[in-house]
Design a protein around this motif. Sequence first.
Motif, PDB file in Angstrom:
ATOM      1  N   PHE A 112      -7.806  13.302 -10.016  1.00  0.00           N
ATOM      2  CA  PHE A 112      -9.007  13.193 -10.835  1.00  0.00           C
ATOM      3  C   PHE A 112     -10.262  13.406  -9.989  1.00  0.00           C
ATOM      4  O   PHE A 112     -11.153  14.198 -10.362  1.00  0.00           O
ATOM      5  CB  PHE A 112      -9.047  11.808 -11.509  1.00  0.00           C
ATOM      6  N   ILE A 113     -10.330  12.741  -8.833  1.00  0.00           N
ATOM      7  CA  ILE A 113     -11.512  12.884  -7.967  1.00  0.00           C
ATOM      8  C   ILE A 113     -11.637  14.324  -7.479  1.00  0.00           C
ATOM      9  O   ILE A 113     -12.726  14.901  -7.472  1.00  0.00           O
ATOM     10  CB  ILE A 113     -11.422  11.915  -6.757  1.00  0.00           C
ATOM     11  N   ILE A 114     -10.501  14.922  -7.089  1.00  0.00           N
ATOM     12  CA  ILE A 114     -10.539  16.309  -6.618  1.00  0.00           C
ATOM     13  C   ILE A 114     -11.086  17.212  -7.722  1.00  0.00           C
ATOM     14  O   ILE A 114     -11.926  18.080  -7.499  1.00  0.00           O
ATOM     15  CB  ILE A 114      -9.120  16.766  -6.186  1.00  0.00           C
ATOM     16  N   TRP A 115     -10.641  16.955  -8.957  1.00  0.00           N
ATOM     17  CA  TRP A 115     -11.085  17.762 -10.094  1.00  0.00           C
ATOM     18  C   TRP A 115     -12.579  17.586 -10.343  1.00  0.00           C
ATOM     19  O   TRP A 115     -13.299  18.543 -10.595  1.00  0.00           O
ATOM     20  CB  TRP A 115     -10.255  17.356 -11.327  1.00  0.00           C
TER      21      TRP A 115
ATOM     22  N   PRO B  14      -4.475  18.658  -0.812  1.00  0.00           N
ATOM     23  CA  PRO B  14      -3.465  18.095  -1.706  1.00  0.00           C
ATOM     24  C   PRO B  14      -3.531  16.575  -1.660  1.00  0.00           C
ATOM     25  O   PRO B  14      -3.770  16.000  -0.612  1.00  0.00           O
ATOM     26  CB  PRO B  14      -2.150  18.611  -1.119  1.00  0.00           C
ATOM     27  N   PRO B  15      -3.342  15.898  -2.796  1.00  0.00           N
ATOM     28  CA  PRO B  15      -3.330  14.444  -2.784  1.00  0.00           C
ATOM     29  C   PRO B  15      -2.022  13.915  -2.223  1.00  0.00           C
ATOM     30  O   PRO B  15      -0.996  13.922  -2.884  1.00  0.00           O
ATOM     31  CB  PRO B  15      -3.484  14.079  -4.269  1.00  0.00           C
ATOM     32  N   TYR B  16      -2.044  13.463  -0.965  1.00  0.00           N
ATOM     33  CA  TYR B  16      -0.833  12.922  -0.343  1.00  0.00           C
ATOM     34  C   TYR B  16      -0.558  11.489  -0.788  1.00  0.00           C
ATOM     35  O   TYR B  16       0.540  10.992  -0.654  1.00  0.00           O
ATOM     36  CB  TYR B  16      -0.981  12.879   1.182  1.00  0.00           C
TER      37      TYR B  16
ATOM     38  N   GLY C  63       0.818  -1.209   0.000  1.00  0.00           N
ATOM     39  CA  GLY C  63       0.000   0.000   0.000  1.00  0.00           C
ATOM     40  C   GLY C  63       0.845   1.250   0.000  1.00  0.00           C
ATOM     41  O   GLY C  63       0.555   2.216  -0.710  1.00  0.00           O
ATOM     42  N   LEU C  64       1.932   1.227   0.784  1.00  0.00           N
ATOM     43  CA  LEU C  64       2.756   2.434   0.917  1.00  0.00           C
ATOM     44  C   LEU C  64       3.581   2.701  -0.340  1.00  0.00           C
ATOM     45  O   LEU C  64       3.670   3.832  -0.811  1.00  0.00           O
ATOM     46  CB  LEU C  64       3.684   2.292   2.127  1.00  0.00           C
ATOM     47  N   PHE C  65       4.174   1.638  -0.914  1.00  0.00           N
ATOM     48  CA  PHE C  65       5.129   1.864  -2.000  1.00  0.00           C
ATOM     49  C   PHE C  65       4.514   1.727  -3.389  1.00  0.00           C
ATOM     50  O   PHE C  65       5.065   2.249  -4.351  1.00  0.00           O
ATOM     51  CB  PHE C  65       6.302   0.878  -1.877  1.00  0.00           C
ATOM     52  N   VAL C  66       3.414   1.015  -3.518  1.00  0.00           N
ATOM     53  CA  VAL C  66       2.829   0.807  -4.845  1.00  0.00           C
ATOM     54  C   VAL C  66       1.488   1.515  -4.988  1.00  0.00           C
ATOM     55  O   VAL C  66       1.272   2.301  -5.917  1.00  0.00           O
ATOM     56  CB  VAL C  66       2.657  -0.709  -5.137  1.00  0.00           C
TER      57      VAL C  66
ATOM     58  N   LEU D  61      -2.356   6.156  -6.373  1.00  0.00           N
ATOM     59  CA  LEU D  61      -3.516   6.990  -6.045  1.00  0.00           C
ATOM     60  C   LEU D  61      -3.152   8.467  -6.122  1.00  0.00           C
ATOM     61  O   LEU D  61      -3.909   9.286  -6.632  1.00  0.00           O
ATOM     62  CB  LEU D  61      -4.019   6.668  -4.631  1.00  0.00           C
ATOM     63  N   GLN D  62      -1.982   8.792  -5.604  1.00  0.00           N
ATOM     64  CA  GLN D  62      -1.562  10.184  -5.513  1.00  0.00           C
ATOM     65  C   GLN D  62      -1.448  10.829  -6.894  1.00  0.00           C
ATOM     66  O   GLN D  62      -1.818  11.979  -7.086  1.00  0.00           O
ATOM     67  CB  GLN D  62      -0.210  10.260  -4.790  1.00  0.00           C
ATOM     68  N   THR D  63      -0.926  10.060  -7.861  1.00  0.00           N
ATOM     69  CA  THR D  63      -0.649  10.667  -9.161  1.00  0.00           C
ATOM     70  C   THR D  63      -1.830  10.559 -10.120  1.00  0.00           C
ATOM     71  O   THR D  63      -1.921  11.346 -11.055  1.00  0.00           O
ATOM     72  CB  THR D  63       0.570   9.997  -9.817  1.00  0.00           C
TER      73      THR D  63
END
Lengths: 328, 283
Positions: free
Chosen positions: A157-160, A175-177, A142-145, A150-152
């Motif tokens: 996309f969801i925020i937009w 901000p998408p962390y 979850g942390l590395f992959v 999700l962040q990129t």
Amino acid sequence: MSAASEAVTASSMRTREATVRRFALTDTIFRSATRLSAILVLVILGGVAISLFAGSWQALSKFGFSFLTTEAWNPVTENFGALAPIYGTLVTSAIAILIAVPIGIGIAVFLTELCPRPLRRPIGIAVELLAGIPSIIYGIWGLFVFAPFLQTTIQPFIIWVFKGIPGLNSLFAGPPYGIGLLTSSLILAIMVLPFITSITKDVFDTVPAVLKESAYGIGCTTWEVTRRVVIPYTRVGIMGGVMLGLGRALGETMAVTFVIGNAHRISASLFAPGTTISATIANEFTEADGELYTSSLVALGLILFIITFVILAIARYMLLRIDRRAGA
Amino acid sequence: MSTALSLHRSRKRKNGVMMALCVVAAGIGLAWLALILGALIYKGLSGVSLAVFTQMTPPPGDAGGLLNAIYGSIVMTIIGIVVGTPIGVLAGTYMAEYGRFSRLTTIVRFINDILLSAPSIIVGLFVYELLVRPMGHFSAIAGAVALSILVIPVVVRTTEDMLNLVPNALREAGTAIGAPRWVVIRSVAYRAAMSGIVTGILLAIARISGETAPLLFTALNNQFWSSNLNAPMASLPVTIFQFALSPYEEWQQLAWTGALIITLTVLGLSIFARSLTGRREDR
């Protein structure tokens, strides 16, 4: 001759009696050992409850009921409140269940109604293997992959999408962390999916074939049979499976610890970092200095224990009901 | 006529959509498994070398292996199983044999099912209060005890289920030739239920060998080789936890390699365990 045979009979009687006595004694010992072990299971649960109460006493007596309603968590001023971890635990578990239940039921329908017979067992096992993967693996993955992905892609996309919609834009703001409440919920959803799937599949199998066949017989489609016959018939069992999954999600530790961000605050946005009860304990317990700090963490554990105990007890009760009906 | 036809068509269409969604759901489930395993192999395999199994965990920024962590995991898992299995098998035996219809069995079954899904971090807290605090230091013993508490409910559950499947006629045959109860249980019931009970033990091993949360504050961790059971001991999951969250690249690589080792072990064990009972069902 007769005296000799009598003596032999008497001695064989004696050895026989001794053997029977020995058997009875061994049986009593074995029986007591099994009984003690069974009681030990109860003792363990009792011990867990007592030790958590004892360990959290200091914090509970100092903060009282306000421990549950305070958001602050400040090791420096020794002011502790459980609201933020409780909020994080409940929100992540609720979202995880909302995602996992439809998918889990879908897989169960696929396995019982659609899947070609030779593929059933392999696919069923593959889904159950998801439950076998240790939670730390979900964490590192979850942390590395997952979080960078999700962040990129997904989060911007969801925020937009929700930018202009009042209400929803504060839910998906900031901000998408990558890491945060939503990421934790998604990981939890994957983790509880196999539990919900396997129980739903099991209770689907308890539906009498006659019921389904009579529905098919009057011309129902597979979906109508599932929706109107199978699901109503197994409602209690499915609820039991969902509760069981919920119990798992509430107590899940390592995976969440990796991706939640460990921030003791309550934010409206699901993209913001937060914390859960188990993540707080895992992160801070070994570093906690001061009795009150440790005691507050144990108090968090006590709250988690009570919540999961109640949820799991309800789950077992519901599954018991469907078991009885299937047996009757 | 045409309305009936269109109704028929819309029902069929709805059915098609819903069934397609079910197939998608199954696809999602399988895809996650593939994604996770794929990432593990991709990131972990490149770090697999002989050094991983022969060298100690390195200081930050240095090369090294996972030997002490693997050793610690194996030691604590073995002790956990050795302690937990007899208790679990005996308790399951009571529930299925001596006290099948007793009140105690109903209560123990309920409590055991709750222990089975109780958060493992709670078990860690319990053992901390029970052993670590009185002893004054973290130790491998405490870690092993925490693991054995996780073993017990798994073994109890499978032992009871498997003994309940043994036909009563077998037990009656044993009793009819004059064998006492415990001999019947040992030589008839256990023998008939053996593969199922072994499956339960294997599943328990699979479960505890990947557990991290109960070890965090019982066995803690250890940077060095230690075979002292009364001292903190490294374990693979806790080492992965520590290394993965560190900023050092060598440590992160070791974490991925360790994750691959654990996952392959655990999945191998659970597939093997399932194949034991699978054959049983086919017979």
